[in-house]
Motif scaffolding. Structure first.
Motif, mmCIF file in Angstrom:
data_model
loop_
_atom_site.group_PDB
_atom_site.id
_atom_site.type_symbol
_atom_site.label_atom_id
_atom_site.label_comp_id
_atom_site.label_asym_id
_atom_site.label_seq_id
_atom_site.Cartn_x
_atom_site.Cartn_y
_atom_site.Cartn_z
ATOM 1 N N VAL A 17 3.493 21.231 16.588
ATOM 2 C CA VAL A 17 2.063 21.048 16.857
ATOM 3 C C VAL A 17 1.365 20.444 15.645
ATOM 4 C CG1 VAL A 17 -0.110 22.254 17.267
ATOM 5 C CG2 VAL A 17 1.913 22.859 18.597
ATOM 6 N N THR A 18 1.677 20.958 14.472
ATOM 7 C CA THR A 18 1.045 20.458 13.245
ATOM 8 C C THR A 18 1.371 18.989 13.018
ATOM 9 O OG1 THR A 18 1.152 22.653 12.240
ATOM 10 C CG2 THR A 18 0.845 20.782 10.760
ATOM 11 N N LEU A 19 2.641 18.632 13.161
ATOM 12 C CA LEU A 19 3.049 17.253 12.903
ATOM 13 C C LEU A 19 2.577 16.292 13.985
ATOM 14 C CD1 LEU A 19 6.668 17.735 11.493
ATOM 15 C CD2 LEU A 19 4.555 17.282 10.245
ATOM 16 N N SER A 20 2.250 16.815 15.158
ATOM 17 C CA SER A 20 1.749 15.943 16.239
ATOM 18 C C SER A 20 0.377 15.373 15.917
ATOM 19 C CB SER A 20 1.682 16.716 17.562
ATOM 20 O OG SER A 20 0.627 17.682 17.535
ATOM 21 N N LEU A 21 -0.295 15.951 14.918
ATOM 22 C CA LEU A 21 -1.616 15.456 14.539
ATOM 23 C C LEU A 21 -1.534 14.145 13.759
ATOM 24 C CD1 LEU A 21 -3.230 18.823 13.385
ATOM 25 C CD2 LEU A 21 -3.455 17.696 15.622
ATOM 26 N N ALA A 22 -0.380 13.852 13.215
ATOM 27 C CA ALA A 22 -0.216 12.627 12.431
ATOM 28 C C ALA A 22 -0.179 11.409 13.352
ATOM 29 C CB ALA A 22 1.075 12.692 11.617
ATOM 30 N N SER A 23 -0.665 10.280 12.825
ATOM 31 C CA SER A 23 -0.612 9.022 13.572
ATOM 32 C C SER A 23 -0.723 7.874 12.582
ATOM 33 C CB SER A 23 -1.740 8.937 14.600
ATOM 34 O OG SER A 23 -2.988 8.767 13.952
ATOM 35 N N PHE A 24 -0.280 6.705 13.004
ATOM 36 C CA PHE A 24 -0.409 5.532 12.143
ATOM 37 C C PHE A 24 -1.880 5.158 11.950
ATOM 38 C CE2 PHE A 24 4.123 4.640 13.119
ATOM 39 C CZ PHE A 24 4.561 4.543 11.805
ATOM 40 N N ASP A 25 -2.708 5.396 12.971
ATOM 41 C CA ASP A 25 -4.138 5.106 12.821
ATOM 42 C C ASP A 25 -4.736 5.946 11.695
ATOM 43 O OD1 ASP A 25 -4.127 3.248 14.839
ATOM 44 O OD2 ASP A 25 -4.813 4.652 16.395
ATOM 45 N N ARG A 26 -4.390 7.228 11.672
ATOM 46 C CA ARG A 26 -4.887 8.097 10.602
ATOM 47 C C ARG A 26 -4.312 7.678 9.253
ATOM 48 N NH1 ARG A 26 -4.511 12.334 14.738
ATOM 49 N NH2 ARG A 26 -6.615 13.145 15.110
ATOM 50 N N ALA A 27 -3.024 7.310 9.245
ATOM 51 C CA ALA A 27 -2.395 6.880 7.992
ATOM 52 C C ALA A 27 -3.054 5.607 7.466
ATOM 53 C CB ALA A 27 -0.900 6.651 8.211
ATOM 54 N N ASP A 28 -3.316 4.657 8.366
ATOM 55 C CA ASP A 28 -3.964 3.403 7.956
ATOM 56 C C ASP A 28 -5.378 3.659 7.440
ATOM 57 O OD1 ASP A 28 -1.760 1.911 8.631
ATOM 58 O OD2 ASP A 28 -2.468 1.422 10.641
ATOM 59 N N ALA A 29 -6.112 4.550 8.115
ATOM 60 C CA ALA A 29 -7.474 4.873 7.678
ATOM 61 C C ALA A 29 -7.455 5.519 6.296
ATOM 62 C CB ALA A 29 -8.134 5.808 8.689
ATOM 63 N N LEU A 30 -6.483 6.399 6.073
ATOM 64 C CA LEU A 30 -6.379 7.057 4.768
ATOM 65 C C LEU A 30 -6.028 6.056 3.678
ATOM 66 C CD1 LEU A 30 -6.340 9.611 3.058
ATOM 67 C CD2 LEU A 30 -3.934 9.933 3.721
ATOM 68 N N ASP A 61 0.822 -1.211 0.000
ATOM 69 C CA ASP A 61 0.000 0.000 0.000
ATOM 70 C C ASP A 61 0.858 1.264 0.000
ATOM 71 O OD1 ASP A 61 -2.378 -1.355 -0.041
ATOM 72 O OD2 ASP A 61 -2.738 -1.218 2.113
ATOM 73 N N ILE A 62 1.854 1.313 0.870
ATOM 74 C CA ILE A 62 2.644 2.536 0.993
ATOM 75 C C ILE A 62 3.524 2.732 -0.238
ATOM 76 C CG2 ILE A 62 4.721 1.656 2.138
ATOM 77 C CD1 ILE A 62 2.717 4.797 3.126
ATOM 78 N N GLY A 63 3.946 1.624 -0.851
ATOM 79 C CA GLY A 63 4.722 1.734 -2.085
ATOM 80 C C GLY A 63 3.894 2.324 -3.209
ATOM 81 N N LYS A 64 2.636 1.888 -3.310
ATOM 82 C CA LYS A 64 1.745 2.447 -4.323
ATOM 83 C C LYS A 64 1.466 3.912 -4.043
ATOM 84 C CE LYS A 64 -0.572 -1.951 -5.327
ATOM 85 N NZ LYS A 64 -1.815 -2.745 -5.107
ATOM 86 N N ALA A 65 1.329 4.254 -2.764
ATOM 87 C CA ALA A 65 1.069 5.651 -2.407
ATOM 88 C C ALA A 65 2.253 6.534 -2.785
ATOM 89 C CB ALA A 65 0.777 5.763 -0.911
ATOM 90 N N GLN A 66 3.465 6.063 -2.515
ATOM 91 C CA GLN A 66 4.643 6.871 -2.848
ATOM 92 C C GLN A 66 4.807 6.998 -4.360
ATOM 93 O OE1 GLN A 66 8.388 5.557 -1.151
ATOM 94 N NE2 GLN A 66 9.361 7.535 -1.543
ATOM 95 N N SER A 67 4.347 6.001 -5.094
ATOM 96 C CA SER A 67 4.464 6.062 -6.551
ATOM 97 C C SER A 67 3.594 7.167 -7.154
ATOM 98 C CB SER A 67 4.069 4.714 -7.173
ATOM 99 O OG SER A 67 2.674 4.488 -7.062
ATOM 100 N N MET A 68 2.686 7.735 -6.339
ATOM 101 C CA MET A 68 1.827 8.807 -6.813
ATOM 102 C C MET A 68 2.386 10.189 -6.472
ATOM 103 S SD MET A 68 -1.915 7.199 -5.877
ATOM 104 C CE MET A 68 -2.814 8.583 -6.592
ATOM 105 N N ALA A 69 3.576 10.241 -5.882
ATOM 106 C CA ALA A 69 4.192 11.530 -5.554
ATOM 107 C C ALA A 69 4.352 12.368 -6.817
ATOM 108 C CB ALA A 69 5.537 11.310 -4.874
#
Length: 286
Positions: free
Chosen positions: A260-273, A208-216
């Motif tokens: 503060v901005t980067l603290s909003l990131a999480s693996f749960d949010r990344a997985d959901a996305l 999944d993450i490889g496909k996502a990076q391929s869209m950069a």
């Protein structure tokens, strides 16, 4: 004709960089842990009319760097340009990643740069070569992102090491540049590891993450062009891509806002996305 060394040159940014320097008439030496891949890359450049050689190199091994430096000097004389591009990107929280994973990241992303700079800077100095060293740092060097702390720590150290070396080598006429890419279409994440996953989960995550990076937005050829211009112009620090420039500027204007901005990131949010965009990733990968 200059001799240009590119580590991690069998694929991605390294391969595009080697190709570009070869088109400029330089002799390129492609050093990579993937020996067969380096051979294929060098052969392709030669077939296109360039000059290229391959060398199998484990960049985390200091003795292999010493041997490599001697081989280059014996074969071609002192190197003119060293591009420390090889690296890995493992993900996981600060305490979630094991000590072994931290050490692997430091060995490959940081110590390889130290080893390479020591060997080839001395080679340039001894030969009186007014050369150039390029070290691949990252936009992560000034983005305290909690999903990739080991990578960010190593790349921040590469950024500082590059500036310290630039100061030291100035009197010898040797330039040093730190390149800080943002999101680039490479296989960096697909080849990395995420802490805390089973083997099956790891495989699915990499896919999944490889496909996502391929869209950069930007490809490795963009970074290669920046590297080549940096050598010509002796630039010190060069972010690549708008997001890297934004992070570079914002961390100097308001570090607290960045944190503060980067603290909003999480693996749960990344997985959901990733779950939500998986159908799109599947379509684009066909």
């Amino acid at each position: 004709m200059s001799t240009v060394i590119v580590t991690g040159g069998a694929a991605g940014i390294g391969l595009e960089t080697a190709r570009l320097f070869a088109t400029k008439g330089d002799r390129v030496v492609i050093a990579d842990l993937d020996g067969p891949g380096a051979e294929v890359a060098a052969a392709d450049i030669v077939a296109a009319g360039g000059r290229a050689h391959s060398y199998r190199l484990d960049v985390s091994d200091e003795q292999q760097w010493e041997n490599f430096g001697k081989w280059v000097n014996d074969q071609f004389g002192a190197a003119d340009v060293l591009i420390n591009n090889a690296g890995i990107m493992d993900l996981g929280g600060f305490t979630e990643m094991s000590a072994a994973q931290w050490q692997r990241t430091v060995d490959i992303d940081l110590m390889s740069v130290v080893y390479g700079c020591r060997v080839f800077a001395k080679q340039m100095i001894d030969a009186g070569v007014r050369g150039h060293i390029v070290n691949l740092s990252s936009g992560a060097a000034y983005a305290p992102f909690k999903l990739e702390p080991a990578y960010g720590v190593a790349k921040a150290a590469v950024l500082m090491a590059s500036q310290a070396l630039r100061v030291e080598l100035r009197s010898h006429g040797i330039g040093v540049t730190a390149i800080c890419p943002g999101a680039i279409r490479t296989d960096l994440l697909a080849h990395g590891e995420r802490a805390g996953l089973s083997d099956a989960e790891q495989a699915a995550w990499r896919d999944d993450i490889g496909k996502a990076q391929s869209m950069a937005f930007a490809g490795p050829d963009k970074v290669a062009r920046v590297i080549e211009r940096s050598v010509r112009n002796n630039w010190a620090i060069v972010p690549v891509n708008p997001e890297s420039w934004l992070g570079f500027v914002m961390f100097r204007l308001s570090p607290s806002l960045v944190r503060v901005t980067l603290s909003l990131a999480s693996f749960d949010r990344a997985d959901a996305l990733l779950t939500r965009v998986r159908p799109l990733l599947a379509r684009n990968s066909k």
